[in-house]
Design a protein around this motif. Sequence first.
Motif, short mmCIF file in Angstrom:
data_model
loop_
_atom_site.label_atom_id
_atom_site.label_comp_id
_atom_site.label_asym_id
_atom_site.label_seq_id
_atom_site.Cartn_x
_atom_site.Cartn_y
_atom_site.Cartn_z
N TRP A 114 92.55 29.80 38.32
CA TRP A 114 91.38 30.18 37.53
C TRP A 114 91.34 29.44 36.19
N LYS A 115 92.36 28.64 35.90
CA LYS A 115 92.53 28.11 34.55
C LYS A 115 92.25 26.61 34.43
N ASN A 116 91.51 26.06 35.38
CA ASN A 116 91.15 24.65 35.25
C ASN A 116 90.19 24.43 34.09
N GLN B 146 100.31 28.79 40.01
CA GLN B 146 98.88 29.06 40.07
C GLN B 146 98.47 30.12 39.06
N ARG B 147 99.36 31.05 38.79
CA ARG B 147 99.10 32.03 37.72
C ARG B 147 99.26 31.40 36.35
N HIS B 148 100.28 30.56 36.22
CA HIS B 148 100.64 29.97 34.92
C HIS B 148 100.77 28.46 35.07
N PRO B 149 99.66 27.73 35.11
CA PRO B 149 99.74 26.28 35.35
C PRO B 149 100.47 25.50 34.28
N GLU B 150 100.78 26.14 33.14
CA GLU B 150 101.60 25.45 32.14
C GLU B 150 103.00 25.15 32.69
N GLY C 260 93.79 25.51 30.86
CA GLY C 260 93.65 26.27 29.63
C GLY C 260 93.62 27.75 29.94
N LYS C 261 92.68 28.46 29.32
CA LYS C 261 92.51 29.88 29.59
C LYS C 261 91.68 30.07 30.86
N PRO C 262 91.68 31.27 31.43
CA PRO C 262 90.80 31.49 32.59
C PRO C 262 89.35 31.23 32.22
N ASN C 263 88.58 30.73 33.17
CA ASN C 263 87.16 30.51 32.95
C ASN C 263 86.41 31.83 33.12
N TYR C 264 85.65 32.20 32.11
CA TYR C 264 84.91 33.47 32.15
C TYR C 264 83.75 33.39 31.17
N PHE C 265 82.83 34.33 31.30
CA PHE C 265 81.80 34.51 30.28
C PHE C 265 81.40 35.98 30.25
N GLU C 266 80.88 36.41 29.10
CA GLU C 266 80.44 37.78 28.92
C GLU C 266 78.93 37.80 28.70
N LEU C 267 78.27 38.75 29.31
CA LEU C 267 76.82 38.88 29.17
C LEU C 267 76.49 39.96 28.13
N ALA D 99 94.64 36.92 36.25
CA ALA D 99 93.63 36.23 35.44
C ALA D 99 92.70 37.24 34.76
N ILE D 100 92.32 38.28 35.48
CA ILE D 100 91.47 39.31 34.88
C ILE D 100 92.21 40.02 33.76
N GLU D 101 93.47 40.32 33.97
CA GLU D 101 94.26 40.95 32.91
C GLU D 101 94.28 40.06 31.67
N GLU D 102 94.45 38.76 31.85
CA GLU D 102 94.49 37.85 30.71
C GLU D 102 93.14 37.80 29.99
N VAL D 103 92.05 37.78 30.75
CA VAL D 103 90.71 37.80 30.14
C VAL D 103 90.51 39.08 29.34
N PHE D 104 90.95 40.19 29.88
CA PHE D 104 90.84 41.46 29.16
C PHE D 104 91.60 41.40 27.85
N GLU D 105 92.80 40.86 27.88
CA GLU D 105 93.60 40.76 26.67
C GLU D 105 92.94 39.83 25.64
N LEU D 106 92.26 38.80 26.13
CA LEU D 106 91.61 37.85 25.22
C LEU D 106 90.35 38.42 24.57
N THR D 107 89.71 39.38 25.22
CA THR D 107 88.38 39.81 24.77
C THR D 107 88.33 41.24 24.25
N LYS D 108 89.37 42.00 24.42
CA LYS D 108 89.32 43.42 24.04
C LYS D 108 89.42 43.58 22.52
N ASN D 109 88.97 44.73 22.03
CA ASN D 109 89.27 45.15 20.67
C ASN D 109 90.12 46.41 20.74
#
Length: 493
Positions: free
Chosen positions: A66-68, A34-38, A78-85, A230-240
Amino acid sequence: MIHFSDRVVNEEALEHAVQRFREQKIILPTFEQQRHPELIPDKIKEALKNVGLWDINPLNLFRITWKNEPKEKGGLFGKPNYFELPSEFTGVKARIVLLVGKYFPTGAHKVGAAYGCLAPRIITGEFDPTYHKAVWPSTGNYCRGGAFDSRLMGTEPIAILPQEMSQERFDWLRNVVKSTVIATPGSESNVKEIYDKCWELRRTRDDIVIFNQFDEFGNAAWHYNVTGQAIEEVFELTKNEKTQLAAYVSATGSAGTIAAGDYLRTIAPHIKVVASEALQCPTLLRNGFGAHRIEGIGDKHVPWIHNTKNTDVVSAIDDEEPMRLLRLFNDPEGQKYLRSIGFDQELIDHLPLMGISSIANLLTAIKTAKYFEMTEDDMIVTVATDSVDMYLSRLKELEEERGKYTAYQAAADFSGCLTGQKTDNMRELGYQDQKAIHNLKYFTWVEQQAKEVEDLNTLWYDREIWPKLFNQVKVWDQLIEEFNDRTGLLKEL
């Protein structure tokens, strides 16, 4: 004693479950999958291409992630589903990111929390699907998720929820998953009435197991391990290079989702974990009570599974504001207004991904950014637990009560409820504040629900107890693999 599901306790019930799963071709996913559906076997992925996201099909247990892919049928992972406002929308400099729950089976993330409760009972022989009925007391999405999981795992569900919850919930439970439905008096905040019904069932039936989300540690453990990662992964995907994970916001509800904050504390020790609740029922903020309209977040008591020592801030949201923003985000006139002031269609298309409690989470994130004077280097993550799809009847009711939505009202709602958020009705918690909230558990759980006061003290004083509870999933994964081996279904793929 505090319950751990870490060993087989009834071999006969376990064998019944193995036979039932073999007959109905049910394979259990591990929490790691469930964490890593790959990691899901390729043949299961191939079969999922012909299965709808909400289909009553055991293969959909593998879509509890979270990765459907965000599609109704045939999607994989794929990646977790998220969006940034954007800041222009929120009115704060801090980055606000929302994890999206719509693309779980049932349209809400509670299907995962329910899995974290039911699956461990099956693999340890504590629940016999050939005899027991699974009872899901809830104020909203949890009983939907539990009923769905029950059907996928070969057993009958019984859903208990307040009679004033949205019609969509009742219709789906009765017509789609064919659940027995018990409607209790009251609205969102009438949790005690649900508990009373549970006690009545305990006294009169021996063929039920009650999965109370407020005291089932599997609920919190699922979020700690799956939502937190999933939140950790989103943070890693979006941080600078300058971004820090500054805060995590979650409505308290059953205290399952907020447990992701316990995991995030392990990777970002200085994070602010912020609990959101309704101003009309400020249980944590003021020891208050009352009825409110933010469906799915529960109240009037502190959940047994809430690690209050890991909550830094409490914020209360006036329930009128999410209701007004629900219209702004979804009514054609509201969306037209947002376009007129410069917001693009991509942003507007994301807004229906937020249901009522999700909007409350967003407002608490904005309040948090203002309270702590956060900058563009700070990221706040929260959860869009479900989408507007669960509240279409509420939109209709609001229009009947208040008339057609207008551009004038849209402007007032945008500036008044969204960018105009203030830092009122917030409270930073010190050690004694956290302990005082924890102590409130006594009145619900010891006096009313037969918990032991020694366990209440253990949850506060034992520094190892929460990590042990959260990390039970390591044992559960081993037991799941052994269970699947006994059914033999993986070998037949």
